[in-house]
Design a protein around this motif. Structure first.
Motif: not given
Length: 316
Positions: A193-209
């Motif tokens: 899962e991901y989303r770009w931030t207004p500041e030009g950054g990137l947030r990423v979320s990964q669910h793993r075992p």
């Protein structure tokens, strides 16, 4: 070919002494050793080849290709800095020499990970600098059952990657591109899962075992980097200092929770680190050594060191 074993806790490292004269250009001699290496990787998970006399990245590349599949030529998505030395050959993680690198499985937070790691020592340090290993089955079995049960929900790895200025790596460096479309394609293929931030950054979320079944053994094995992604892994009081500056854990370059979103208590991570320490095995490097690690079976790290040190790595 002479064979020795080193053992610490539940971890065993096989050391194969290659016959004199069977250097990195003797691919026939290496091919003869390959069958035994394959057997040992299944039973031990880590093998040291000693006596090859490898002196540069080209010789290392030639030796490694004897042992299997094409080399991985990119570290895209990796959370630590590396430098490409040759085709499919990288420096080991760039990290200050005065600090240890904690035990971990390579890219266990990713959708795909290397099956084997090949380390080669070109220059041995004056002190320290070994690549310690730890059997992941032994670590898992050594954990408090209550902690082990909590990790069965998995682990969520969270990244806050800046767009060019900020703490940690930028998304451009992490994904080896400045093209957002390429990044999005990579993350979607990774089921992140991901989303770009207004500041030009990137947030990423990964669910793993947090625990997987190792195909080499058919047994459950510790396979995650929860302790390494948590600020308590930083040396000294740097974790507390970082948290005081950030304010919100979601703004940390790296953050981790249990699979259900519950914060992982430092006590649980201390238990993980203690179990790893009880099964940690250290074999000092000698110039020309190659160590092969089955990534799902065995964790690896790096000792702090003094003096020059050059260890390069390939992955398949």
């Amino acid at each position: 070919m002479r064979e020795e074993r080193r053992t610490a806790g539940g971890t065993t490292l096989a050391v194969l002494h290659i016959e004199e004269g069977a250097g990195p250009r003797d691919t026939g001699g290496l091919a003869e050793a390959r069958h035994r290496v394959e057997e040992l990787l299944t039973t031990c998970g880590a093998v040291m080849l000693r006596g090859l006399g490898v002196t540069d990245a080209e010789e290392f590349h030639r030796a490694v290709t004897v042992f299997g599949a094409p080399l991985i030529d990119s570290y895209r998505g990796g959370n630590t800095p590396r430098v490409t030395v040759a085709d499919g050959v990288f420096t080991s993680t760039e990290y200050p020499a005065r600090f240890d690198i904690s035990l971990h499985n390579e890219l266990s937070y990713a959708h795909r990970w290397p099956s084997r790691l090949f380390f080669c020592c070109l220059v041995a340090p004056e002190t320290g600098g070994a690549t310690p290993v730890c059997d992941g089955h032994a670590l898992l079995e050594d954990l408090d059952p209550r902690v082990r049960e909590r990790f069965e929900s998995g682990v969520v790895y969270r990244q806050h990657l800046h767009g060019g200025l900020g703490l940690g790596k930028s998304w451009q460096d992490t994904f080896e591109t400045g093209d957002r479309g390429v990044v999005e394609e990579f993350l979607e293929a990774s089921e992140a899962e991901y989303r770009w931030t207004p500041e030009g950054g990137l947030r990423v979320s990964q669910h793993r075992p947090g625990i997987r079944v190792n195909p080499l053994s058919g047994r459950g094995v510790w396979f995650n980097q929860a302790d390494q992604w948590h600020p308590s892994n930083l040396p000294g009081d740097e974790g507390e200092t970082l948290l005081s500056l950030i304010g919100d854990v979601d703004d940390l370059p790296h953050w981790v929770t249990y699979g259900d979103g519950t914060p992982i208590p430092e006590e649980d991570l201390a238990e993980v680190r203690a179990a790893a320490a009880r099964n940690r095995l250290v074999e000092p490097w000698r110039p020309g050594d190659i160590m092969i690690v089955a990534n799902m079976s065995v964790l690896h790290g790096r000792e702090a060191y003094t003096g020059p040190r050059k260890v390069i790595v390939s992955m398949t």
